[in-house]
Design an enzyme around this catalytic site. Structure first.
Site, PDB file in Angstrom:
ATOM      1  N   LYS A 195      -0.653   4.701   4.793  1.00 24.54           N
ATOM      2  CA  LYS A 195      -1.482   3.722   5.502  1.00 24.54           C
ATOM      3  C   LYS A 195      -0.915   3.507   6.901  1.00 24.54           C
ATOM      4  O   LYS A 195       0.290   3.356   7.071  1.00 24.54           O
ATOM      5  CB  LYS A 195      -1.510   2.404   4.735  1.00 24.54           C
ATOM      6  CG  LYS A 195      -2.506   1.389   5.289  1.00 24.54           C
ATOM      7  CD  LYS A 195      -2.677   0.203   4.344  1.00 24.54           C
ATOM      8  CE  LYS A 195      -3.614  -0.838   4.915  1.00 24.54           C
ATOM      9  NZ  LYS A 195      -4.990  -0.329   5.138  1.00 24.54           N
ATOM     10  N   HIS A 252       0.842  -1.199   0.000  1.00 28.73           N
ATOM     11  CA  HIS A 252       0.000   0.000   0.000  1.00 28.73           C
ATOM     12  C   HIS A 252       0.881   1.255   0.000  1.00 28.73           C
ATOM     13  O   HIS A 252       2.053   1.192   0.349  1.00 28.73           O
ATOM     14  CB  HIS A 252      -0.908   0.016   1.233  1.00 28.73           C
ATOM     15  CG  HIS A 252      -2.077  -0.919   1.127  1.00 28.73           C
ATOM     16  ND1 HIS A 252      -1.973  -2.268   1.446  1.00 28.73           N
ATOM     17  CD2 HIS A 252      -3.354  -0.729   0.717  1.00 28.73           C
ATOM     18  CE1 HIS A 252      -3.154  -2.844   1.245  1.00 28.73           C
ATOM     19  NE2 HIS A 252      -4.010  -1.940   0.806  1.00 28.73           N
TER      20      HIS A 252
END
Lengths: 265, 265, 265, 265
Positions: free
Chosen positions: D159, D155
């Site tokens: 995050k 990601h």
């Protein structure tokens, strides 16, 4: 021009691959082998895949004396013998290409000086895998522009150490070209410990171990809007033969010692 | 040290990204914009995401006269205006970083000479994506050692041309470092035509087009026992900002023209 | 419970892997082998890696008569012998697990009827690779939701046909779950022919051939904002052993014929 | 047949994508929106990309009374309003497709009973991404045959949590289909802690966080000689629209509540 080659350690995993490679290469000729046993036998009686009577010597001196036309020694035996074979080869102005590890700093300097004095080349190469060495070289170069990087290495599940030596070496090379940096969100949390991998000066390393894998590594650089990935997949020892071939040709053109494949790529 | 910047073409796709980038970069300061309309207005009335009253000029001369401290022009307008803005900037000893394409060979020489004469740098950069340029550079380097290579490029299914321009350029660069070679088995057969892809001097190119893809390319080199893959994934125009940043810093240090990002990476 | 096993074709590429697998599996016991030569010899004198004196029979009847406790025949010899071995096994209520191809429709029906009559199971499995069969199964399932799909298969450069049989079979399975569809932009142009790959009812197939590759396939589905990829990498014949193991256990539980691994996964 | 649709939450990230999707789908018709402000206005005055005067209601009752032909409510507002809108829709025999989370077990049962009583369908779907749900489904299926598995999720570096919720959910589903198992070599050592990732009942999870990434996950199964990989790449919210479309069509055919996209794939 044909290059006449002696191989030390012809029965080992690397050595037996090298025997095949040299015999298949049109410009290479295998003239003899050095082995710590089997003196006086011929290679075809030892290796089923060989069909020529290549003589085997336990004594390196005897080998080079009987084969004065030898150009290159490919040394793939054991550390204990590697240094001795290298020096004996240089005495006969045979150029060593050495995969054996374990040379000390002092020995390296001595070998370099001796090769210079004999006016021939010598190469000591801890890793013959051209692809792996290029991966590390490119990763180091990319790190100048992309300081954010994760390394994922994947190996069969019989491997004991994690991360792999190549992954650690790659991270160390990257570190030379970027400033220390904590990656990820400053407040990121691991809800299960280890999720974010091993940390080497901010670089994240992840080790996958599964049956069915061989030896793989990808280095992933990220910057806003893009990622750049450099990936090496190694299936078997054949992958080292390109590097040996390259070195055999190159050692004919140099004087003194070259250490490491990265120097010539 | 702060670098004072003028942006030409602030409402375009690249330009508006560049406005955001310059305003977020601590060492950069946006002093004004050049736009073919909106003269006398300020940028905050045009772009919702801008909250500062950056003045807009339709006339480049007026812009640089009013902002004598300008260090760099980021030129992202249209080809027709690009050459004119570049020359006007150089007249004021402002260093142009130009993403506009369409300069002729003659114009490039003239710009180089003029930059030398004014004793400032100038950069004309057809592709600001650092990752894509590194991919091409590494691919060209790897081709010296691995002559067998396939290129797979993947784009959204609205793309009209296949293979992509980047894939063709990559293959052309690889070709410079390898001899022409027919890849695959000499007797291979396509049971469905096209399976083996497009052929550029023996290099195979494959174009995937699917909804959900953006812009991706992988260059896969194979040799016995190993593969080496270099892969670039581009998600959006933010990927060009690293390159622009790099050029703004670099143009301050050079004299005369540099053409192409590959020259400085 | 131990399953007693006879292997037909123990010296073949698959057969010799199966010998190793059966001998390593705690619940399996290798009782004998069927081979078209070496009658009366034992396996340890033929295969260097075997250290037990497993008896070899040229005649299947003799084999099953001498080893009445045999539960399963793993048939990996040649098509000509496969049908005969299968029937002989069923006569002795030994359950055949058959990797040999070349059974006709009529033979399949006959084998099914005979197995039912003898009240034992029988499995004829053209592809024992669990991973490849799952890849095809998942691809077919995904096609219901994602009609846009490209298949990239990658093999060593000694492979003659492109696309691979597995790629074609995958595309045919996908076709069963989607309507015929021309993919890509309606006006897309190949500036070099073949770039967009082979076309099977609109599905695009791309064949990469490089030294260093073994046998790999990825099926990429795209829809706005996302892609779903199913990928199988096969390194060597060990990949078939999971499937054989599964079938040996399963054939003990069924009556009559099962054809194809996909039926039981 | 055209399906008449009301969207609740039209200005949110998901809601505004859904507005575009419904307006572009030939068989769907957007009749009205429910919004907690803007009562009496029309959608074209709120969303620049809308060119039709779709009426906006703050009160769900009023909306459904004025648009008695409504077939489906797409509920994408906030948890606090989601339950209320769902019940009001069912009162008017409008079928809810709900992306809002936060329903309690009691509420789910109540909604199911009410939908049954009204003789209409209702779907509550925590994750509309068809690709992600298929990835999890396939991973669970594959685990039956391949107990060794690593999950790599990647990601963007903003995050906060690692591993991602999807990775954890995937591992939990895999766990249902395999026995607890310690993976890797029994004596493997982490020379840098975290290298082998997070451990969920033996399953290894690795979280990559880099700028330039969006939301990606691959589930890698390994067994001797092969690996099987299932990979989902999500680029943006458009990836949820396939799932919403699927549910709108499906909710027309069912009675009572369906919970979770996996139930219908």
């Amino acid at each position: 021009m044909t290059i006449n080659i002696v191989i030390a350690g012809p029965r080992g995993k690397m050595g037996s691959e090298a025997v095949k490679m040299v015999m298949n290469e049109p410009d290479f000729r295998l003239v003899a082998c050095i082995d710590h046993k089997n003196n006086g036998k011929t290679l075809d009686t030892i290796l089923p895949e060989v069909d020529r009577a290549i003589p085997i010597y336990e004594d390196a001196q005897a080998c080079f004396q009987n084969h004065k036309n030898t150009d290159v020694l490919i040394e793939l035996s054991v550390p204990a013998a590697g240094y001795k074979h290298t020096k004996t080869a240089l005495e006969h102005k045979v150029r060593p290409v050495v995969g054996t590890t374990g040379f000390t700093e002092t020995q390296l300097k001595e070998v370099d000086a001796f090769a210079q004095q004999q006016n021939v080349g010598c190469m000591i190469i801890p890793n013959f895998a051209v692809g792996a060495v290029l991966m590390m070289k490119f990763a180091k170069m990319a790190a100048t522009y992309f300081p954010d990087v994760d390394i994922i290495e994947k190996h069969h599940d019989q491997k004991l150490d994690a991360p792999s030596g190549t992954a650690i070496k790659t991270a160390e090379l990257i570190r030379e070209n970027r400033q220390s940096k904590k990656q990820g969100h400053p407040e990121e949390k691991e809800t299960i410990p280890g999720a974010r991998g091993a940390d080497l000066d901010g670089i994240k390393l992840h080790s996958v171990r599964l049956p069915g894998l061989v030896a793989h590594q990808e280095v992933i650089f990220g910057s806003p809007g893009q990622t750049l990935t450099i990936k090496h997949d190694s299936m078997n020892r054949a992958s080292f033969m390109d590097g040996i071939k390259l070195c055999v040709n190159r050692v004919m053109e140099i004087k003194g010692l070259i250490y490491g494949l990265e120097t010539i790529l």
